[in-house]
Design an enzyme around this catalytic site. Structure first.
Site, PDB file in Angstrom:
ATOM      1  N   GLU A 209     -61.927 -44.917 -62.520  1.00 52.13           N
ATOM      2  CA  GLU A 209     -60.911 -45.000 -63.127  1.00 52.13           C
ATOM      3  C   GLU A 209     -61.096 -45.100 -64.832  1.00 52.13           C
ATOM      4  OE1 GLU A 209     -58.045 -47.780 -61.131  1.00 52.13           O
ATOM      5  OE2 GLU A 209     -58.028 -46.605 -59.552  1.00 52.13           O
ATOM      6  N   GLU A 291     -52.975 -58.321 -57.946  1.00 49.26           N
ATOM      7  CA  GLU A 291     -52.327 -57.346 -56.988  1.00 49.26           C
ATOM      8  C   GLU A 291     -53.448 -57.761 -55.819  1.00 49.26           C
ATOM      9  OE1 GLU A 291     -53.342 -52.503 -56.549  1.00 49.26           O
ATOM     10  OE2 GLU A 291     -52.463 -53.519 -58.537  1.00 49.26           O
ATOM     11  N   LYS A 343     -47.260 -45.817 -54.982  1.00 50.72           N
ATOM     12  CA  LYS A 343     -48.282 -44.701 -55.070  1.00 50.72           C
ATOM     13  C   LYS A 343     -47.541 -43.769 -54.268  1.00 50.72           C
ATOM     14  CE  LYS A 343     -52.510 -47.583 -55.546  1.00 50.72           C
ATOM     15  NZ  LYS A 343     -53.833 -47.920 -54.655  1.00 50.72           N
ATOM     16  N   ARG A 372     -54.018 -43.056 -58.560  1.00 55.60           N
ATOM     17  CA  ARG A 372     -55.078 -43.289 -57.500  1.00 55.60           C
ATOM     18  C   ARG A 372     -56.397 -43.136 -58.146  1.00 55.60           C
ATOM     19  NH1 ARG A 372     -53.195 -44.127 -52.134  1.00 55.60           N
ATOM     20  NH2 ARG A 372     -54.752 -45.409 -51.927  1.00 55.60           N
ATOM     21  N   SER A 373     -57.339 -43.640 -57.146  1.00 58.78           N
ATOM     22  CA  SER A 373     -58.858 -43.424 -57.997  1.00 58.78           C
ATOM     23  C   SER A 373     -59.191 -42.044 -57.893  1.00 58.78           C
ATOM     24  CB  SER A 373     -59.770 -44.341 -57.214  1.00 58.78           C
ATOM     25  OG  SER A 373     -59.528 -44.176 -55.822  1.00 58.78           O
ATOM     26  N   LYS A 394     -49.774 -48.348 -64.039  1.00 56.42           N
ATOM     27  CA  LYS A 394     -51.155 -48.431 -63.832  1.00 56.42           C
ATOM     28  C   LYS A 394     -51.660 -46.925 -64.017  1.00 56.42           C
ATOM     29  CE  LYS A 394     -53.588 -50.637 -60.747  1.00 56.42           C
ATOM     30  NZ  LYS A 394     -53.932 -51.242 -59.520  1.00 56.42           N
TER      31      LYS A 394
END
EC number: 4.2.1.11
Length: 436
Positions: A209, A291, A343, A372-373, A394
């Site tokens: 990320e 989280e 997500k 997402r990664s 994020k």
């Protein structure tokens, strides 16, 4: 009514070098929507299924030709001729056609790509930017806000090849008055963190990320490095910049003995002990959001954690809720956590994603829009964050184009709304649960 006249699926490559599904939806009048499905590394067990081929002779079994075939055949046949602006109807047709609880027949990667491409084509047909069209679908036309970024600048866990157990250490540039200023603060801290790590002889390679992925003696060391970087950048920790963490606790929870085993530190904790370990970090550093601070199935542990920390900080459910309204509803009823990570590939359609955001907001929970990664250049989540006025996003660090693409789209949106005389508010820390 702009009818769907063509649907195309293809296999493209994501930011980890793995295949993913891209869909094109064409409407009458020449309007086209293009969207790609992201992919996760640390995934919740109850997520909608990402369909992979399993053919070891192609992409080590990670090909998506089956999902692409579903787009080009069954899905295309079912939605051709339908009204492209009937988003909920299109999504429901695909869900019903799949017929499984977790979208395992066609794959959430196939259904989501078509769902998002349909929304983009419909927005174009109406002459609307995507964020404005999403706001209409959300039942909140013209209601926007610029999200507070939660920027993942040290990567660990499943996102990095290092010994750090906690998956993400993030900064929140809460002292900014605009999104663009928040990104500048984040970039300056990121570059100063590189200097801090180099000065300690630590690795400055980045993880999935875009954050740094050094080997560190402890999770507290990661926070200490970030504190030093914030100060070197000329900012005050706790005032200009606050902190957030994604523990991704399911990744180091041992189901056999019920312990949270942090191998990087050589420590093990019971559920309650781990909550108090996190509480200690919160007492030492201005951590405003945590989280997945327990295993996804440890609801008793989450209830205790919410009792201990829920009145002070934001507790975000990712693997816990998997963007699923059925699971979120149960969590709300039981007082589990106070925020949900959104997500859209966890659930597999735009309509269901909007329903999860609405349910969270109606219950007084916050909703954090997330990448997402495994990502692509697709920046839809930026429009989703603004169009739902979610308040937080994020989408990684200040490196890797797959991350920065989302930030750049947010800059464009903020600029466009200001130019139109309708600037979207940037509310900073007020968006974080428990910090207003």
């Amino acid at each position: 009514m702009a009818k769907i006249v063509k649907v195309i699926g293809r296999e493209i490559i994501d930011s980890r070098g793995n295949p993913t599904v891209e869909a094109e939806v064409h409407l009458e009048g020449g309007f086209v929507g293009l969207a790609a499905a992201p992919s996760g590394a640390s995934t919740g067990s109850r997520e909608a299924l990402e369909l992979r081929d399993g053919d070891k002779s192609r992409f080590l079994g990670k090909g998506v030709l089956k999902a692409v075939s579903a787009v080009n055949n069954e899905i295309a046949q079912a939605i051709l001729g339908k009204d492209g602006s009937a988003q909920a109807e299109i999504d429901q047709i695909m869900i019903d056609l799949d017929g499984t609880d977790n979208k395992s027949k066609f794959g959430a990667n196939a259904i989501l790509a078509v769902s998002l491409a349909t929304a983009k084509a419909a927005a174009a047909s109406k002459g609307l930017p995507l964020y404005a069209y999403i706001a209409e679908l959300n039942g909140t036309p013209g209601v926007y806000s610029m999200p507070l970024p939660m920027m993942n600048i040290i990567n660990g866990g499943e996102h990095a090849d290092n010994n750090v157990d906690i998956q993400e250490f993030m900064i929140q540039p809460v002292g900014a008055s605009t999104l663009k200023e928040a990104l500048r603060i984040g970039a300056e801290v990121f570059h100063n963190l590189a200097k801090v790590l180099k000065s300690k002889g630590l690795n400055t390679a980045v993880g999935d990320e875009g954050g740094f992925a050094p080997n560190l003696a402890s999770n507290a060391d990661a926070l200490a490095c970030i504190k030093e970087a914030v100060e070197k950048a000329g900012y005050v920790l706790g005032k200009d910049v606050t902190l957030a963490m994604d523990c991704a606790s399911s990744e180091f929870y041992n189901k056999e003995n019920g312990l949270y085993e942090m191998k990087g530190e050589g420590k093990s904790f019971t559920s309650q002990e781990f909550t108090h370990y996190l509480e200690g970090l919160c007492n030492e550093y201005p951590i405003k959001s945590i989280e997945d601070g327990q295993d996804e199935s440890d609801w008793e542990g989450f209830a205790y954690q919410t009792k201990v920390l829920g009145g002070k900080i934001q507790l975000v459910g990712d693997d816990l809720f998997v963007t699923n309204t059925k699971i979120l509803k149960e969590g709300i009823e039981k007082g589990i956590a106070n925020s949900i990570l959104i997500k859209f590939n966890q659930i597999g359609s735009l309509t269901e994603t909007l329903a999860a955001i609405k349910m969270a907001k109606d219950a007084g929970y916050t909703a954090v829009i997330s990448h997402r990664s495994g990502e692509t250049e697709d920046a839809t989540i930026a429009d989703l964050a603004v169009g739902t006025a979610a308040g937080q996003i994020k989408t990684g660090s200040m490196s890797r184009s797959d991350r920065v693409a989302k930030y750049n789209q947010l800059i464009r949106i903020e600029e466009a709304l200001a130019a139109a005389g309708t600037p979207a508010p940037f509310n900073g820390l007020k968006e974080v649960k428990g910090q207003a």
